[in-house]
Every structure is written in C-alpha cells, then in structure tokens.
Design a protein around this motif. Structure first.
Motif: not given
Length: 382
Positions: A116-120, A260-266
């Motif tokens: 399961v992927t979840d970067m929230d 949070d930045r990692l999620g936006k970058c990905a």
C-alpha cells in the motif's frame, strides 16, 4: 568473464562474473559459504536443486539467475546477495525471490499481502518531541523509482542510461517553480565541480564492489547525474543504482515538512514523465511488491527516512551497535552519520528499516517514535 580476463578489469566498477556463474553452473564457492558462519539471504534461499531448476530461464532483457546471484557469490560479506534485472525477474525466478523477500521483509507474505502506498503527511500522528527536535542536525527522506519502459540498471546499457538521462532532462523542465533547479551530468562536470558536490554530500561516486558485481556501474560515468533544486532541499540522483532516487532534505528536525516535500517531488516527477511519454503507467510497479527496485530490500516504498541526531553520551555508553539494537527492536536502524561503516563520534543516522507492506506515512512514524525514545535515553544519562 573468466579469471584471466578479469585481471584487467576494475572490481569497483566493472562486472566480473564468478567463474562458475559465468558458465551458468552452480557456484561451488556457495558450498563453502553454507558451511561458514555468515550467509547472505541469497545463500540461505538458494539450494543447488533450485539453481538447477531455474538456471536455464532468462527474462526478455536477458537476466538470469546466475547474474542475479553474482554479487553475493563474489562478495561473501554481502547481507542480501542478489539483485533483479527487471520486473520480470521477480516473477520468472519467483521461487527464489519469494524466499529472499520474505526472509528480509519479515512478516510479509507474498501469497496474502499487497503493498500500500500513502504519502499523505496528514496521516502522521506521531509527533517529534521537543527534546528530540533540539538534537536533530538534519532530516533526509528519499525514495527509489524505476521507469517502466526500461530494464533496471543492473542489465541496462550505455544507451538506455543515456536515454533515461535525456528523458529526465525534459521532465525537469515541467517542474513547478518551487522545484526548479539544475541538472548536472557526471560527464559534463569539471573535477572542481565534482569535488564541490561530493564535499556537500550531494554527489554519488560509484565504486561499490557489490553493486559493480551486478552491473550497476557499467559504462561509468555515462548517463549519470544529479538534479539540484535552487534552494538545495530537493535532489535527484540519476542512474546511481535504480533509475531515480528522489531526495528531500533540510537542516533541523522538521520531518513532516521534509516528508511533505518528498511527496510533492515524487508527484511532480511522475506527472512530468506522463506528460513527456504520453504513458499512464510510468513507474515499474507491482500490486504485491509495490515499487520495483534492483535490490529486493528496497521493494515496496523504496523509501528511507532518516535524521542525524546528536547523542554523544549514549554513543559513549553503549556504542553504535547498542543503539542499533534498540533501533531494530523499533523497526528502525542506526548507522554512522556518513553512511554504513563510517566513524561515529557524537551523532548517528536513525532511519526506518521496513520498506514493504507498510505505507510511507507509517514508516516515517516508525522513525519519529524511535528518535523520540533514543533522545529520551540520551537525556537520562545527563
């Protein structure tokens, strides 16, 4: 390659096959390893009969079981001891890789579980306590990604690496303003530029014998490079091992902002790839294994979230091994602040250990919980 040919090759960069594995035969040295004290996970998972059953199989990119295990055959100190060459490797050699994956990712059952992927970032409920925040020097979270339209770099070519670099150069142009930066190719940098980025710990240099034994460093340094954002809190490594390593980092202990930045970058990378290629599925992924990576240990999230924390008294009292034992019990690990095997003086690197079967937000919580506890132990020694 036979031993005679290997004399002119550099084991830190060139692919040098074990003599037996190079002839697609059972590597006799594994018989010795199995009797010795240390065994890699590969060695534990591979019997001679299993090798014989699978050795004639080959993926569409040419990956074989002999190639997959070569790194562990030629490097007996290897922890994992094997790599994949493409997504198909994990299905074609499933009996072998299933054992490797389940031995490393303890508790994950490939028959029952799905990744399961979840970067929230809003799902992170564990907060960093003030006493821990004050001790953190820096925060760094990265994730690995591989492109669906190319083989993994273990069986990639000079041409495929260059194609990836050219494609990503176009993707970088699609980034929003806050993520804009500069792409530095290894082949275009001067010695002074290379030294500058190495000294900042931004640039990778190759020279890893275990990676070289799987073909990671072939045609070095062509197709390699780093993307650095203008404010230097977002990096990308191209073709270091996996195709892409997306890195978010900053000074201090604001782990949530880093994540949070990692999620936006990905997302920006994925959106850019979709725009440039016109494809909907741009990453190599699997419903069970999550993001596909060269090394089975990185499957799932491909994510490692870490902080450098100042704990000199705890280091003096129980050492890195003692701190690592505590971290392991909390699903994390402790390393030297300059990477594995580096000298430890007053700070250590604490990061999540798990990768597969758990969402990214939970793995960040693992790390925060561990950091809070280790910081508390440091304060108790005051």
């Amino acid at each position: 390659l036979v031993a005679a040919m290997a004399k002119s090759l550099d084991p830190y960069f060139d692919l040098i096959m074990d003599d037996d594995a190079g002839e697609n035969k059972w590597p006799r040295v594994l018989d010795y390893y199995k009797k010795a004290g240390h065994q890699s996970i590969m060695c534990e998972a591979l019997s001679k009969q299993r090798f014989e059953d699978l050795k004639h199989l080959k993926t569409k990119n040419g990956w074989t079981l002999a190639r997959a295990i070569n790194t562990g055959v030629t490097n007996p100190s290897s922890f994992t001891g094997c790599h994949a060459g493409d997504l198909e490797s994990y299905t074609l050699f499933r009996p072998f890789f299933k054992d490797v994956i389940e031995k490393y990712h303890v508790g994950f059952d490939m028959e029952k579980h799905k990744h399961v992927t979840d970067m929230d970032v809003n799902k992170i409920t564990e907060k960093l306590e003030d006493h821990a925040q004050k001790k953190i020097v820096s925060s760094r979270i990265r994730c690995a990604r591989n492109l669906a339209m190319f083989p993994l770099n273990t069986c990639g070519t000079k041409e495929s690496r260059l194609e990836i670099a050219d494609m990503m150069e176009k993707v970088f142009q699609t980034f929003p303003a806050e993520l804009q930066g500069t792409f530095h190719r290894h082949t275009a940098m001067t010695d002074e530029e290379i030294k500058y980025w190495v000294d900042k710990h931004f640039l990778f240099r190759g020279g890893d014998v275990m990676q070289a034994a799987s073909g990671y460093h072939a045609d070095w340094p062509h197709g390699r490079g780093i993307f650095v954002s203008k404010n230097e809190n977002f990096l990308m490594w191209l073709n270091e091992g996996d195709h892409l390593r997306i890195i978010s980092m900053q000074q201090g202990g604001d782990i949530e902002a880093t994540f949070d930045r990692l999620g936006k970058c990905a997302k920006a990378v994925e959106d850019g790839l979709k725009k440039i290629t016109g494809q909907e599925e741009v990453y190599a992924r699997d419903d069970v294994l999550g993001m596909i990576t060269c090394c089975p240990t990185n499957l799932g999230t491909g994510m490692r979230g870490s902080v450098h924390i100042l704990i000199p008294k705890l280091i003096k009292k129980i050492g890195l091994d003692g701190i690592d034992k505590i971290a392991r019990d909390m699903q994390c690990q402790a390393r030297g602040s300059s990477g594995e095997h580096s000298e430890v003086v007053d700070r250590v690197d604490i990061s999540n250990w798990r990768r597969l079967g758990f969402p990214e937000c939970q793995l960040v919580q693992d790390m925060i919980k561990c950091v809070n506890y280790i910081s508390k132990l440091e304060d108790e020694l005051a």
